[in-house]
Design an enzyme around this catalytic site. Structure first.
Site, PDB file in Angstrom:
ATOM      1  N   TYR A 141       0.821  -1.215   0.000  1.00 43.76           N
ATOM      2  CA  TYR A 141       0.000   0.000   0.000  1.00 43.76           C
ATOM      3  C   TYR A 141       0.855   1.264   0.000  1.00 43.76           C
ATOM      4  O   TYR A 141       0.422   2.302  -0.467  1.00 43.76           O
ATOM      5  CB  TYR A 141      -0.898   0.041   1.244  1.00 43.76           C
ATOM      6  CG  TYR A 141      -2.207  -0.679   1.113  1.00 43.76           C
ATOM      7  CD1 TYR A 141      -2.248  -2.041   0.837  1.00 43.76           C
ATOM      8  CD2 TYR A 141      -3.407  -0.001   1.293  1.00 43.76           C
ATOM      9  CE1 TYR A 141      -3.455  -2.704   0.735  1.00 43.76           C
ATOM     10  CE2 TYR A 141      -4.624  -0.653   1.200  1.00 43.76           C
ATOM     11  CZ  TYR A 141      -4.646  -2.003   0.915  1.00 43.76           C
ATOM     12  OH  TYR A 141      -5.839  -2.658   0.820  1.00 43.76           O
ATOM     13  N   LYS A 186       2.975 -15.423   2.282  1.00 42.09           N
ATOM     14  CA  LYS A 186       3.149 -16.136   1.006  1.00 42.09           C
ATOM     15  C   LYS A 186       4.647 -16.407   0.872  1.00 42.09           C
ATOM     16  O   LYS A 186       5.307 -15.970  -0.081  1.00 42.09           O
ATOM     17  CB  LYS A 186       2.598 -15.265  -0.136  1.00 42.09           C
ATOM     18  CG  LYS A 186       2.557 -15.946  -1.494  1.00 42.09           C
ATOM     19  CD  LYS A 186       1.493 -17.029  -1.625  1.00 42.09           C
ATOM     20  CE  LYS A 186       1.584 -17.719  -2.977  1.00 42.09           C
ATOM     21  NZ  LYS A 186       0.703 -18.912  -3.061  1.00 42.09           N
ATOM     22  N   ASP A 219      -3.119 -18.398   0.412  1.00 42.78           N
ATOM     23  CA  ASP A 219      -4.133 -19.088  -0.405  1.00 42.78           C
ATOM     24  C   ASP A 219      -4.815 -20.194   0.410  1.00 42.78           C
ATOM     25  O   ASP A 219      -6.043 -20.356   0.381  1.00 42.78           O
ATOM     26  CB  ASP A 219      -3.542 -19.636  -1.716  1.00 42.78           C
ATOM     27  CG  ASP A 219      -2.207 -20.354  -1.543  1.00 42.78           C
ATOM     28  OD1 ASP A 219      -1.682 -20.375  -0.407  1.00 42.78           O
ATOM     29  OD2 ASP A 219      -1.694 -20.899  -2.531  1.00 42.78           O
ATOM     30  N   ASP A 243      -6.480  -7.041   4.149  1.00 38.41           N
ATOM     31  CA  ASP A 243      -7.596  -6.358   3.485  1.00 38.41           C
ATOM     32  C   ASP A 243      -8.507  -7.381   2.812  1.00 38.41           C
ATOM     33  O   ASP A 243      -9.728  -7.386   2.993  1.00 38.41           O
ATOM     34  CB  ASP A 243      -7.047  -5.366   2.450  1.00 38.41           C
ATOM     35  CG  ASP A 243      -8.158  -4.681   1.679  1.00 38.41           C
ATOM     36  OD1 ASP A 243      -9.121  -4.229   2.319  1.00 38.41           O
ATOM     37  OD2 ASP A 243      -8.073  -4.622   0.434  1.00 38.41           O
ATOM     38  N   ASP A 247     -12.540  -9.020   4.103  1.00 36.06           N
ATOM     39  CA  ASP A 247     -13.762  -8.983   3.291  1.00 36.06           C
ATOM     40  C   ASP A 247     -14.308 -10.403   3.149  1.00 36.06           C
ATOM     41  O   ASP A 247     -15.509 -10.648   3.249  1.00 36.06           O
ATOM     42  CB  ASP A 247     -13.488  -8.411   1.886  1.00 36.06           C
ATOM     43  CG  ASP A 247     -13.827  -6.929   1.789  1.00 36.06           C
ATOM     44  OD1 ASP A 247     -13.517  -6.200   2.755  1.00 36.06           O
ATOM     45  OD2 ASP A 247     -14.385  -6.507   0.757  1.00 36.06           O
TER      46      ASP A 247
HETATM   47  C1  IPM Z   1     -10.379  -1.035   4.008  1.00 39.54           C
HETATM   48  C2  IPM Z   1     -10.539  -0.398   2.651  1.00 39.54           C
HETATM   49  C3  IPM Z   1      -9.313   0.458   2.352  1.00 39.54           C
HETATM   50  C4  IPM Z   1      -8.114  -0.459   2.357  1.00 39.54           C
HETATM   51  C5  IPM Z   1      -9.398   1.258   1.044  1.00 39.54           C
HETATM   52  C6  IPM Z   1     -10.618   2.134   1.003  1.00 39.54           C
HETATM   53  C7  IPM Z   1      -8.155   2.070   0.812  1.00 39.54           C
HETATM   54  O1  IPM Z   1     -10.752  -1.355   1.673  1.00 39.54           O
HETATM   55  O2  IPM Z   1     -10.252  -0.299   4.987  1.00 39.54           O
HETATM   56  O3  IPM Z   1     -10.373  -2.258   4.090  1.00 39.54           O
HETATM   57  O4  IPM Z   1      -7.839  -1.122   1.354  1.00 39.54           O
HETATM   58  O5  IPM Z   1      -7.428  -0.486   3.373  1.00 39.54           O
HETATM   59 MN    MN Z   2     -10.958  -3.375   2.465  1.00 39.05          MN
END
Ligand code: IPM
Ligand code: MN
Length: 359
Positions: A141, A186, A219, A243, A247
């Protein structure tokens, strides 16, 4: 206690969910006798519109002077031009870096009243309670980016110190839980991952010999999270893997809308934000799920203010509201009917004040 909190509602559904979280904070202050001084500032797309930059100087200053920061969400199609050199996300990344909140804690729980909203079988998610610890201020990042018309690069850098401090955070957390830590990398491909694995292993041997540390490739971890989520207790990983995996892990809870996060550094100051994004498709409709933002308030009470009872008051109220079947559309079945963002906020406040355990 007295505390100063900066609210950054941001873009899309950010303002709606932040508003409910703010009301919960005010209710906690009144009910438990605290003084929370709150002020608002722009971050992200709205900041680009009103101030010409995603992280304005005033916002940065207010956040630095606060005990805690509560963020809604940032970004949206309005600012999504792929050619743009300034993006809302830079505001958020800049703020994380500025506050040096390198440890991003994302608790993933299976809430029983939400089992219906998860595509996973109830017996598979029963009892799941994972503390994902994501490194937040380094890695791919924040490395150098280059771009020509036909080539692009994103540099991924990790130093030993950066790895050690996030591993230490995870290990300290693990001491208060089952003691099982899965470090995700990884290492079969990436040099940064090999340094990660080596550093995490050495720290564990040196300072945390009683913990049960395990390494898992990202993975394989992605698969295991769905196949057997109850296997995990503390999961620590680098920025981008964290990240993506969080999700993914949100399907265990049933909706990204209910996941909170705390971003912490060396002191008590923290940045708190729901894991979800700005959901432009439903912005302004008043139907966004405010639970992620409200549970972020609970994390703020716990981690920045050491108000454990107050944190539990919020968390207990949230579960009660779910149990009462008050669901926003993201988690409601046809037979539930649906409630609004505001109704959920109101119900949480009512549940806090009605619970005799806090008297
Ligand atoms: C999160 C979001 C952020 C990230 C984005 C909006 C930059 O997806 O907080 O998970 O990738 O960290
Ligand atoms: Mn995110």
């Amino acid at each position: 206690m007295k505390a100063t909190i900066t609210l950054l509602p941001g873009d899309g559904i950010g303002p709606e969910v932040t508003h409910e979280a703010k009301r919960v904070l005010l209710a906690i202050a009144e009910f438990f006798g605290h003084q929370f001084e709150m002020r608002e500032a722009y971050l992200g797309g709205c900041a680009m519109d009103y101030c010409g930059e995603p992280l304005p100087e005033r916002t940065a200053q207010l956040c630095l002077e606060s005990d805690a920061v509560l963020l809604g969400a940032i970004g949206g199609p309005k600012w999504d031009n792929p050619k743009a050199t300034v993006r809302p996300e830079q505001g958020l990344l800049g703020l994380r870096k500025l506050l040096d909140v390198y440890a991003n804690l994302r608790p993933v729980r299976a809430f029983e009243p939400l089992f219906h909203a998860s595509p996973l079988k109830p017996e598979r998610i029963q009892g799941v309670d994972i503390a994902v610890v994501r490194e937040l201020t380094s890695g791919i990042y924040f490395g150098q980016k280059t771009r020509t018309s036909d080539t692009a690069t994103d540099e991924c850098i990790y130093t030993k110190d950066e790895i050690e401090r996030i591993a230490r955070f995870a290990f300290e957390l693990a001491r208060t839980r089952t003691g099982h830590v899965v470090s995700v990398d990884k290492a079969n491909v990436l040099e940064t991952s090999r340094l990660w694995r080596e550093t995490v292993t050495q720290l564990a041997e040196r300072e945390y010999p009683t913990l049960h540390l395990e390494h898992m490739l990202v993975d394989a971890a992605a698969m295991k999270l769905i196949q057997q989520p109850s296997y995990f207790d503390v999961l620590v990983t680098e920025n981008m893997f964290g990240d993506i995996l969080t999700d993914e892990a949100s399907v265990i809870s049933g909706s990204l809308g209910v996941l909170p996060s705390a971003s912490l550094g060396e002191g008590h100051r923290g940045l708190y934000e729901p894991v979800h994004g700005s959901a432009p498709d439903i912005a302004g409709l008043g139907i966004a799920n405010p639970i992620g933002a409200i549970l972020s308030v609970a994390l703020m009470l716990r981690h920045s203010f050491a108000l454990e009872t107050e944190a539990q008051a919020v968390e207990t109220a949230v579960v009660e509201v779910m149990r009462a079947g008050m669901f926003t559309p993201d988690v409601a079945l046809p037979e539930h009917g649906q409630v609004t963002t505001r109704q959920v906020g109101e119900a949480v406040i009512a549940a806090i004040t009605a619970n005799e355990a806090w008297y």
